[in-house]
Design an enzyme around this catalytic site. Structure first.
Site, PDB file in Angstrom:
ATOM      1  N   SER A 148     -37.999  48.045 -15.096  1.00 25.74           N
ATOM      2  CA  SER A 148     -37.513  49.112 -14.202  1.00 25.74           C
ATOM      3  C   SER A 148     -38.248  48.979 -12.883  1.00 25.74           C
ATOM      4  O   SER A 148     -39.401  48.523 -12.847  1.00 25.74           O
ATOM      5  CB  SER A 148     -37.805  50.483 -14.810  1.00 25.74           C
ATOM      6  OG  SER A 148     -37.560  51.505 -13.860  1.00 25.74           O
ATOM      7  N   TYR A 162     -43.607  56.357 -18.631  1.00 28.55           N
ATOM      8  CA  TYR A 162     -42.440  55.452 -18.693  1.00 28.55           C
ATOM      9  C   TYR A 162     -42.654  54.254 -17.772  1.00 28.55           C
ATOM     10  O   TYR A 162     -42.409  53.102 -18.164  1.00 28.55           O
ATOM     11  CB  TYR A 162     -41.189  56.230 -18.297  1.00 28.55           C
ATOM     12  CG  TYR A 162     -39.953  55.391 -18.051  1.00 28.55           C
ATOM     13  CD1 TYR A 162     -39.271  54.789 -19.098  1.00 28.55           C
ATOM     14  CD2 TYR A 162     -39.465  55.199 -16.754  1.00 28.55           C
ATOM     15  CE1 TYR A 162     -38.137  54.026 -18.868  1.00 28.55           C
ATOM     16  CE2 TYR A 162     -38.339  54.454 -16.516  1.00 28.55           C
ATOM     17  CZ  TYR A 162     -37.671  53.857 -17.572  1.00 28.55           C
ATOM     18  OH  TYR A 162     -36.553  53.106 -17.337  1.00 28.55           O
TER      19      TYR A 162
END
Ligand code: NAP
Length: 253
Positions: A148, A162
């Site tokens: 990501s 995350y």
């Protein structure tokens, strides 16, 4: 679009929705049998399989929690039994946990995000390497991990846990790529930016896309299919000299 000559099967973890579903549809259209893995959304996974079969492809839906070693072993056994020898793995299954700052992060949520995003990717990659490595009797193949842009941006105030899990994926991608290159396996990652899927609503902020989208250099969130196109390229022989790479698909973010 580039095509993949070796039409072995491909396992897409988290293939029931979002980016994983878009990948499953694209690789099936190229002739690969596809295992559409999911955790809970059986009906969504069955819809992806039905769309692939209606278009003349081969696919099956297989339930497995990628954070559970036994379920991962069964996922790979079932996929090969139903679809034939493996060619590729897309380590797509991932969760964010709830949006919030570190000071409010429950340890159970931290553990679950790391278990799904990091341990799950490791377990699935291990099973793929055991089958694909030429020094273990395999035919070689490709692994694509989902990183990501959060890994580099840091996810401050939203989800540093995350972001850190995706930082682990970046390092894992580089290390594993070097470890298995001589065994005929390429390993790369795609790092999406803000992509229009249900992951933002699941994190508790359904307005996130509309709020952040206009601030992205390209002026909008990306689509799941735009990320899938990059993943399919990394799976293909067009990327035959690409390994250990982290391809940003973030609209300039
Ligand atoms: P999504 O729409 O929320 O879909 C997540 C998928 O993962 C679903 O198919 C879900 O299955 C599956 N999944 C969740 N936990 C699982 C588990 N324990 N075992 C097996 N499958 C599991 O997510 P997405 O936005 O497409 O994201 C896909 C990947 O891209 C993730 O790794 C995510 O971190 C990454 N990513 C997304 C964005 C974005 O903006 N969307 C940006 C950067 C990176 P069920 O339906 O059964 O729950």
């Amino acid at each position: 679009m580039s095509t993949i000559p070796s039409l072995g099967s491909i396992i897409v973890t988290g293939g029931s929705r979002g980016i994983g579903a878009a990948v499953a549809l694209r690789v099936a259209a190229q002739g690969h049998p596809v295992a559409v893995n999911y955790a809970r959304a059986a009906a969504a996974a069955q819809r992806v399989v039905a769309a692939i079969v209606a278009a003349g492809g081969r696919a099956c839906a297989i339930q497995a929690d990628v954070a559970d070693e036994q379920q991962v072993l069964e996922l790979f056994s079932a996929a090969e039994a139903q679809l034939g020898p493996l060619y590729g793995l897309v380590n797509n299954a991932g969760i964010t946990g709830r949006l919030g700052k570190l000071v409010d992060l429950p340890v159970e949520e931290l553990a679950r995000v790391m278990a799904v995003n990091v341990t799950g990717s490791f377990l699935c990659a291990r099973e793929a390497v055991r089958r694909l490595a030429t020094d273990r009797g395999g035919r070689g193949g490709v692994i694509v991990n989902l990183s990501s842009r959060a890994a580099k941006i840091g996810g401050a105030n939203d989800w540093v846990h995350y972001a850190a899990s995706k930082g682990a994926i970046d390092t894992f991608t580089l290390g594993l790529a070097r470890e298995v290159a001589a065994a005929g396996i390429r390993v790369n990652a795609v790092a999406p930016g803000l992509i229009d899927t249900e992951i933002h609503a699941s994190a508790g902020d359904p307005e996130r896309l509309a709020r952040i989208g206009p601030n992205i250099p390209l002026g909008r969130p990306g689509s799941a299919d735009e990320v899938a196109a990059a993943i399919v390229w990394l799976l293909s022989p067009a990327a035959s000299y690409v390994t250990g790479a982290i391809l940003e698909v973030g609209g300039g973010r």
